[in-house]
Motif scaffolding. Structure first.
Motif, PDB file in Angstrom:
ATOM      1  N   VAL A  78       0.840  -1.197   0.000  1.00 16.34           N
ATOM      2  CA  VAL A  78       0.000   0.000   0.000  1.00 16.34           C
ATOM      3  C   VAL A  78       0.874   1.244   0.000  1.00 16.34           C
ATOM      4  O   VAL A  78       1.952   1.268   0.585  1.00 16.34           O
ATOM      5  CB  VAL A  78      -0.961   0.024   1.209  1.00 16.34           C
ATOM      6  N   ASP A  79       0.392   2.268  -0.659  1.00 13.58           N
ATOM      7  CA  ASP A  79       1.080   3.561  -0.671  1.00 13.58           C
ATOM      8  C   ASP A  79       0.033   4.669  -0.715  1.00 13.58           C
ATOM      9  O   ASP A  79       0.043   5.531  -1.589  1.00 13.58           O
ATOM     10  CB  ASP A  79       2.026   3.644  -1.885  1.00 13.58           C
ATOM     11  N   PHE A  80      -0.888   4.618   0.245  1.00 11.80           N
ATOM     12  CA  PHE A  80      -1.971   5.593   0.303  1.00 11.80           C
ATOM     13  C   PHE A  80      -1.485   6.937   0.832  1.00 11.80           C
ATOM     14  O   PHE A  80      -0.550   7.006   1.648  1.00 11.80           O
ATOM     15  CB  PHE A  80      -3.096   5.099   1.215  1.00 11.80           C
ATOM     16  N   ILE A  81      -2.127   7.988   0.366  1.00  9.48           N
ATOM     17  CA  ILE A  81      -1.894   9.326   0.891  1.00  9.48           C
ATOM     18  C   ILE A  81      -2.877   9.558   2.035  1.00  9.48           C
ATOM     19  O   ILE A  81      -4.093   9.380   1.864  1.00  9.48           O
ATOM     20  CB  ILE A  81      -2.085  10.376  -0.212  1.00  9.48           C
ATOM     21  N   VAL A  82      -2.360   9.941   3.197  1.00 12.34           N
ATOM     22  CA  VAL A  82      -3.202  10.159   4.374  1.00 12.34           C
ATOM     23  C   VAL A  82      -3.638  11.621   4.415  1.00 12.34           C
ATOM     24  O   VAL A  82      -2.807  12.534   4.465  1.00 12.34           O
ATOM     25  CB  VAL A  82      -2.445   9.798   5.662  1.00 12.34           C
ATOM     26  N   LEU A  83      -4.942  11.845   4.360  1.00 10.40           N
ATOM     27  CA  LEU A  83      -5.489  13.202   4.398  1.00 10.40           C
ATOM     28  C   LEU A  83      -5.482  13.733   5.825  1.00 10.40           C
ATOM     29  O   LEU A  83      -5.613  12.981   6.793  1.00 10.40           O
ATOM     30  CB  LEU A  83      -6.922  13.200   3.859  1.00 10.40           C
ATOM     31  N   GLU A  84      -5.341  15.039   5.936  1.00 13.21           N
ATOM     32  CA  GLU A  84      -5.237  15.668   7.251  1.00 13.21           C
ATOM     33  C   GLU A  84      -6.581  15.737   7.970  1.00 13.21           C
ATOM     34  O   GLU A  84      -6.636  15.771   9.208  1.00 13.21           O
ATOM     35  CB  GLU A  84      -4.674  17.086   7.112  1.00 13.21           C
ATOM     36  N   GLU A  85      -7.677  15.764   7.235  1.00 11.51           N
ATOM     37  CA  GLU A  85      -8.991  15.938   7.841  1.00 11.51           C
ATOM     38  C   GLU A  85      -9.986  14.930   7.267  1.00 11.51           C
ATOM     39  O   GLU A  85      -9.755  14.341   6.212  1.00 11.51           O
ATOM     40  CB  GLU A  85      -9.511  17.364   7.590  1.00 11.51           C
ATOM     41  N   TYR A 108     -13.091  15.192   1.838  1.00  9.10           N
ATOM     42  CA  TYR A 108     -12.661  16.234   0.910  1.00  9.10           C
ATOM     43  C   TYR A 108     -11.185  16.028   0.561  1.00  9.10           C
ATOM     44  O   TYR A 108     -10.355  15.762   1.428  1.00  9.10           O
ATOM     45  CB  TYR A 108     -12.848  17.614   1.542  1.00  9.10           C
ATOM     46  N   ILE A 109     -10.876  16.128  -0.731  1.00 15.09           N
ATOM     47  CA  ILE A 109      -9.495  15.974  -1.193  1.00 15.09           C
ATOM     48  C   ILE A 109      -9.054  17.293  -1.825  1.00 15.09           C
ATOM     49  O   ILE A 109      -9.620  17.732  -2.827  1.00 15.09           O
ATOM     50  CB  ILE A 109      -9.371  14.830  -2.215  1.00 15.09           C
ATOM     51  N   SER A 110      -8.076  17.919  -1.231  1.00 17.21           N
ATOM     52  CA  SER A 110      -7.598  19.213  -1.727  1.00 17.21           C
ATOM     53  C   SER A 110      -6.733  19.025  -2.969  1.00 17.21           C
ATOM     54  O   SER A 110      -6.226  17.930  -3.239  1.00 17.21           O
ATOM     55  CB  SER A 110      -6.788  19.917  -0.642  1.00 17.21           C
ATOM     56  N   GLN A 111      -6.529  20.107  -3.702  1.00 19.33           N
ATOM     57  CA  GLN A 111      -5.654  20.052  -4.869  1.00 19.33           C
ATOM     58  C   GLN A 111      -4.224  19.701  -4.470  1.00 19.33           C
ATOM     59  O   GLN A 111      -3.514  19.011  -5.209  1.00 19.33           O
ATOM     60  CB  GLN A 111      -5.681  21.399  -5.613  1.00 19.33           C
ATOM     61  N   GLY A 112      -3.815  20.147  -3.282  1.00 24.30           N
ATOM     62  CA  GLY A 112      -2.484  19.817  -2.802  1.00 24.30           C
ATOM     63  C   GLY A 112      -2.290  18.318  -2.644  1.00 24.30           C
ATOM     64  O   GLY A 112      -1.229  17.774  -2.979  1.00 24.30           O
ATOM     65  N   ASN A 113      -3.326  17.641  -2.158  1.00 22.23           N
ATOM     66  CA  ASN A 113      -3.244  16.187  -2.021  1.00 22.23           C
ATOM     67  C   ASN A 113      -3.318  15.484  -3.374  1.00 22.23           C
ATOM     68  O   ASN A 113      -2.699  14.440  -3.573  1.00 22.23           O
ATOM     69  CB  ASN A 113      -4.338  15.681  -1.085  1.00 22.23           C
TER      70      ASN A 113
END
Length: 311
Positions: A78-85, A108-113
């Motif tokens: 796995v190589d998931f991106i962990v969102l802050e919120e 919600y997924i920001s453009q930064g993510n």
């Protein structure tokens, strides 16, 4: 390496009840929870077939932690991106006389993510395979799959897309290796009701004219049709068996096709593997094992090559 992308993964809470009573209390016969999302399902079936992959996407909150743990416990990288919120969604799958699903919206997924995901995908190399599968959160634009393919255009990455409506149509001009609409999704794209195999083939070829190299069309209990970039057209009825769980059957078909193609680089074998994996999962409580898929493959009555009819 194979990479699967699930932009909106979930925990799927599967509940079995005798009869659904709206407005009343329903008591379950059984329940279990498992990681969900089309890309994750593809990775699971690939793992069951002995084919490694890396699962990518976004997770958030305690439910996201559980998704990562569950997928990792299955032996998948796995190589998931962990969102802050926020928190990853929990989808409810009700098994009664009719299957009912409640699919939640997701975080919600920001453009930064999104840019973090792009950075991971930029590392793919020639010969890698990328599976873009499933719905996306409302915070992500419908052209995200198209953007990913544009970024990878010069890398000769094999891209498979299993999505609906604009998500699928937007990528056609970028020539994905394989797309997998079902019969209803194919009809929705062109605003028609498809009544027979000839019509399905006609409209499947229109997707090829718009750019798709290969088109795999699932038809639930009526089997599947495959249109290859080499001009081949294969049909197969659905293998005989008792449908226990239709969730993940389409994803299993994608995984089976991919595993079969990578094994022999032959479309007919890949199509048979796709049909077998999709049906085996439908006949099973969970996603199919290698043994279950091989059993269906060995018992598959026939795959019809349209050249046998046309001459």
């Amino acid at each position: 390496m194979i990479y699967t992308v699930t932009l909106n993964p979930s925990l799927d809470y599967v509940v079995e009840i005798d009869e659904m009573k709206l407005g009343g209390i329903n008591r379950s016969k059984s329940e279990h929870m498992l990681p969900g999302g089309k890309g994750i399902n593809v990775s699971v079936v690939l793992k069951n077939l002995g084919v490694p992959s890396v699962a990518l996407g976004f997770v958030a909150g305690f439910t996201g932690d559980e998704i990562v743990k569950n997928v990792s416990d299955l032996g998948i990288d796995v190589d998931f991106i962990v969102l802050e919120e926020g928190m990853s969604r929990i989808n409810v799958k009700l098994k009664a006389a009719k299957e009912t699903e409640i699919n939640c919206a997701g975080p919600y997924i920001s453009q930064g993510n999104v840019e973090k995901l792009y950075a991971k995908l930029d590392k793919l190399q020639e010969g890698d395979v990328l599976v873009l599968a499933g719905s996306i959160p409302n915070s992500v634009p419908d052209f995200i799959y198209q953007d990913i393919m544009i970024r990878l255009a010069k890398k000769n990455v094999m891209v498979i897309v299993d999505a609906t409506k604009d998500l699928l149509c937007n990528v056609l001009e970028k020539h994905p290796f394989l797309i997998k609409p079902n019969i209803h999704e194919l009809g929705e794209i062109f605003g028609v009701e498809l009544k027979n195999n000839e019509e399905i083939i006609t409209y499947g070829k229109k997707l090829q004219e718009r750019g798709a190299k290969n088109v795999l069309i699932s038809m639930a209990g009526d089997g599947a049709i495959f249109l290859g970039e080499d001009g081949s057209v294969y049909e197969s009825p659905a293998p005989k068996g008792t449908v226990v769980n239709s969730v993940g059957a389409g994803d299993s078909m994608v995984a089976g096709f991919l595993a079969g193609y990578l094994e022999k680089k032959e479309y007919q074998h890949a199509f048979k593997m796709g049909i077998s994996a999709g049906s085996a999962s439908a006949f099973s409580k969970d996603l199919a094992t290698k043994e279950e898929i091989q059993k269906v493959y060995n018992g598959l009555s026939f795959v019809l090559d349209r050249k046998d009819i046309i001459g």
